[in-house]
Design a protein around this motif. Sequence first.
Motif, short mmCIF file in Angstrom:
data_model
loop_
_atom_site.label_atom_id
_atom_site.label_comp_id
_atom_site.label_asym_id
_atom_site.label_seq_id
_atom_site.Cartn_x
_atom_site.Cartn_y
_atom_site.Cartn_z
N VAL A 151 -22.71 1.50 17.26
CA VAL A 151 -23.14 1.67 15.80
C VAL A 151 -23.14 3.04 15.43
O VAL A 151 -22.59 3.58 14.55
N THR A 152 -23.64 3.93 16.20
CA THR A 152 -24.05 5.42 16.18
C THR A 152 -22.65 6.11 15.83
O THR A 152 -22.59 7.09 14.94
N HIS A 153 -21.57 5.78 16.80
CA HIS A 153 -20.42 6.53 16.47
C HIS A 153 -19.55 6.01 15.44
O HIS A 153 -19.07 6.88 14.82
N PHE A 154 -19.64 4.78 15.13
CA PHE A 154 -19.10 4.42 13.81
C PHE A 154 -19.98 5.10 12.53
O PHE A 154 -18.96 5.46 11.82
N VAL A 155 -21.02 5.15 12.58
CA VAL A 155 -21.89 6.06 11.43
C VAL A 155 -21.25 7.23 11.62
O VAL A 155 -21.15 7.87 10.31
N PHE A 156 -21.28 7.76 12.76
CA PHE A 156 -20.97 9.36 12.68
C PHE A 156 -19.51 9.61 12.10
O PHE A 156 -19.50 10.33 11.40
N GLY A 157 -18.59 8.95 12.77
CA GLY A 157 -17.09 9.19 12.39
C GLY A 157 -17.05 8.68 10.78
O GLY A 157 -16.26 9.38 10.07
N PHE A 158 -17.49 7.47 10.42
CA PHE A 158 -17.59 7.10 8.95
C PHE A 158 -18.01 8.20 7.93
O PHE A 158 -17.57 8.59 7.12
N SER A 159 -19.11 8.72 8.25
CA SER A 159 -19.82 9.64 7.48
C SER A 159 -19.14 11.02 7.52
O SER A 159 -19.25 11.62 6.56
N THR A 160 -18.67 11.38 8.69
CA THR A 160 -17.76 12.65 8.82
C THR A 160 -16.77 12.75 7.77
O THR A 160 -16.79 13.63 7.07
N LYS A 166 -26.64 8.48 4.92
CA LYS A 166 -27.00 9.61 3.72
C LYS A 166 -26.98 11.09 4.15
O LYS A 166 -26.51 12.03 3.58
N VAL A 167 -27.57 11.34 5.23
CA VAL A 167 -28.14 12.78 5.52
C VAL A 167 -26.59 13.43 6.15
O VAL A 167 -26.35 14.59 5.88
N LEU A 168 -25.83 12.57 6.90
CA LEU A 168 -24.65 13.14 7.31
C LEU A 168 -23.64 13.45 6.35
O LEU A 168 -22.87 14.65 6.25
N VAL A 169 -23.56 12.81 5.06
CA VAL A 169 -22.73 13.10 4.00
C VAL A 169 -23.63 14.25 2.95
O VAL A 169 -22.89 15.22 2.55
N ARG A 170 -24.89 14.21 3.18
CA ARG A 170 -25.47 15.52 2.56
C ARG A 170 -25.39 16.64 3.15
O ARG A 170 -25.41 17.75 2.57
N HIS A 171 -25.24 16.54 4.62
CA HIS A 171 -25.03 17.92 5.14
C HIS A 171 -23.79 17.75 6.09
O HIS A 171 -23.69 17.66 7.25
N PRO A 172 -22.49 17.97 5.32
CA PRO A 172 -21.52 17.77 6.01
C PRO A 172 -21.08 18.63 7.25
O PRO A 172 -20.29 18.36 8.20
N TRP A 173 -21.84 19.61 7.64
CA TRP A 173 -21.82 20.49 8.69
C TRP A 173 -22.46 19.77 10.00
O TRP A 173 -22.35 20.39 11.05
N LEU A 174 -23.30 18.96 9.67
CA LEU A 174 -23.97 18.09 10.67
C LEU A 174 -23.02 17.53 11.82
O LEU A 174 -23.21 17.72 12.95
N SER A 175 -22.21 16.78 11.43
CA SER A 175 -21.25 16.20 12.41
C SER A 175 -20.63 17.13 13.29
O SER A 175 -20.83 16.83 14.72
N PRO A 176 -19.94 18.08 12.79
CA PRO A 176 -19.39 18.91 13.90
C PRO A 176 -20.51 19.60 14.95
O PRO A 176 -20.14 19.48 15.99
N LEU A 177 -21.35 19.97 14.40
CA LEU A 177 -22.47 20.54 15.30
C LEU A 177 -23.08 19.28 16.29
O LEU A 177 -23.39 19.66 17.69
N MET A 178 -23.04 17.97 15.80
CA MET A 178 -23.70 17.04 16.71
C MET A 178 -22.75 16.90 17.79
O MET A 178 -23.08 16.62 18.97
N GLY A 179 -21.20 17.07 17.74
CA GLY A 179 -20.46 16.99 18.76
C GLY A 179 -20.32 18.44 19.69
O GLY A 179 -20.20 18.33 20.79
N ASP A 180 -21.04 19.54 19.05
CA ASP A 180 -21.16 20.56 19.79
C ASP A 180 -22.14 20.97 20.63
O ASP A 180 -22.41 21.66 21.80
N TYR A 181 -23.36 20.28 20.31
CA TYR A 181 -24.59 20.58 21.10
C TYR A 181 -24.95 19.16 21.83
O TYR A 181 -24.75 18.22 21.55
N LEU A 182 -25.82 19.39 22.47
CA LEU A 182 -26.83 18.49 23.47
C LEU A 182 -27.36 17.48 22.49
O LEU A 182 -27.62 16.31 22.52
N ASN A 183 -27.98 17.90 21.66
CA ASN A 183 -28.82 17.25 20.62
C ASN A 183 -29.86 16.55 21.03
O ASN A 183 -30.05 15.31 20.86
N ILE A 184 -30.80 17.09 21.78
CA ILE A 184 -32.09 17.16 22.37
C ILE A 184 -33.28 17.54 21.77
O ILE A 184 -34.14 17.63 22.39
N GLY A 185 -33.11 18.03 20.54
CA GLY A 185 -34.32 18.60 19.86
C GLY A 185 -35.27 17.48 19.73
O GLY A 185 -35.20 16.19 19.68
#
Lengths: 295, 295
Positions: A199-208, A149-168
């Motif tokens: 799981v996470t990669h599937f969800v990530f790719g699918f929602s992207t 849901k969130v990934l689809v609501r914010h389509p810019w999220l996926s590219p950013l998740m690939g770009d940063y360490l994502n440890i906030g």
Amino acid sequence: MANGSRAIRPQSSVWLSERKPPRRKADQQPVGLDRLKIVAATIRLLDAEGLAGFSMRRLAAELGVTAMSVYWYVDTKDHLLELALDAAMGEIVLPIEAVAPAKARVVSPPASQPASQRAARPAEAHAHLPAEPRDWRDQLRQLAEESRKVLVRHPWLSPLMGDYLNIGPNAMVFTNAAQEVMRNSGLPVEKLSSALALVTHFVFGFSTLEGRFAVSCREEGIAQDELLQEVMTTVKDRPDFDGTREMFAAQGEISVEEMRDRDFTFALDITIAGIEALRDAAPRDAASQDPPERA
Amino acid sequence: MANGSRAIRPQSSVWLSERKPPRRKADQQPVGLDRLKIVAATIRLLDAEGLAGFSMRRLAAELGVTAMSVYWYVDTKDHLLELALDAAMGEIVLPIEAVAPAKARVVSPPASQPASQRAARPAEAHAHLPAEPRDWRDQLRQLAEESRKVLVRHPWLSPLMGDYLNIGPNAMVFTNAAQEVMRNSGLPVEKLSSALALVTHFVFGFSTLEGRFAVSCREEGIAQDELLQEVMTTVKDRPDFDGTREMFAAQGEISVEEMRDRDFTFALDITIAGIEALRDAAPRDAASQDPPERA
DNA sequence: ACCTGAACACCGTTCAAGT
DNA sequence: ACCTGAACACCGTTCAAGT
């Protein structure tokens, strides 16, 4: 520089550089700008115009301020995007109580989230409140669906998740929750990260893809089913398209959304069934062994 | 504009606009530039400096030509990237003979691929030559592993795959091969796209992270294990890191690469086991049913 | 402590012009 | 048919300066 290439190093992460001291000296009235407001505006802009349409100058204009003012609160565009990334991750409703200190969570303001969202979400602290702990399979499904849901609501999220360490902080809470869920599956510890990755990669790719498709439709002012039809007819004269067409045809006469929901839940079915099968199989120490044959 | 936001529409794809007529009039000697050379240089640059470091001006300089010359052969930066994307997809060694016309495949030149790559690959036409058709599980593993190799070799591939429709000739051949493999699994037709999505998205996400990590290491001139250590120690004082640490510890004293290989193959194990389990279960018509319980 | 303005070194792309 | 040069409307970011 900009976003895109070299931000994975821990040193370059916002979360590891020391914080700027809290703004707003006691005797002076707040001058209008602060980090929260900036991140909120950032998310609003990203939602409205996409990652490619976002710029520091555009953001400054949105805030009614000169281009460089933002730089007093934020070191760089990359850092700002990292903040937005983590704030958005905080919108994911988690299936279980998280272990981490909730105070750390940065909340993206309600302004950025469409009020028409069907799931009634708490007005201020999104958080992981709901439902008593249930079966891990349900938890896993919820984790996947809420992420989607969130990934689809914010389509810019996926590219950013690939770009940063994502440890906030919010990303950490999410990770912990995901690990906890997986742990409940009964899989041996050394297999957990692997199952989680699946799981996470599937969800990530699918929602992207889902998000991108939705954006395209919105931009063209066209329904999802129409756009799909369009793509199909443009490509269908290709000689190598038979297989794809057949697979589509097999789905019957359903909408794009139905089709996607089916695909999503069945992929989770596969994952869960696979985890159960390997969990119940005789424990072997190397993961490189063949899975048990049953046919 | 640039890359990033609005290229998914079929009309905007290189593959659907009519081709420029073939260059090089018979009586004049070739002037040096052509599409193949341009795409080759593009891939070389992308490999060397990453997506963020790539620009049309930089490319022109590399080709020893003025900034605008490239635009005679290519409509736009986006289209060029789409060409590079499909060319790179052609490097994936497929497990089965493809149905589509092989002539359509655009080949990225040997210059762009490191000679030290362990798998001996044919010098000019990468293609799908190898090995007789075997078990679908082997085919699926090979498909995944070869995709992973290419995705890691060209870390700029993943972002582009998210940005464009990805319907070039090589992408189509790949898709067809993937569908063929899945079809061999014996899963009912309407479930194929779902199972395929699970695999491809997992591979995509997994390889994206692997590639990014490798790039960071190369940029810092540091070994992968060192960088991991660094990240771990920088983050380990966080209160919410216990679960992650435990999961890492459970892997024992192995290198990052070993760990990743394990994770990758075990995730495929899960997928395959799941497919077999659901395939062998009593056929129900709705995918939303619970998977069979076994514990 | 917070914000501005001018400037630097870049972008992708258009357009008129050269050969 | 192919390539150039100048120009437009943008970028992120630095730096000296204002209050």
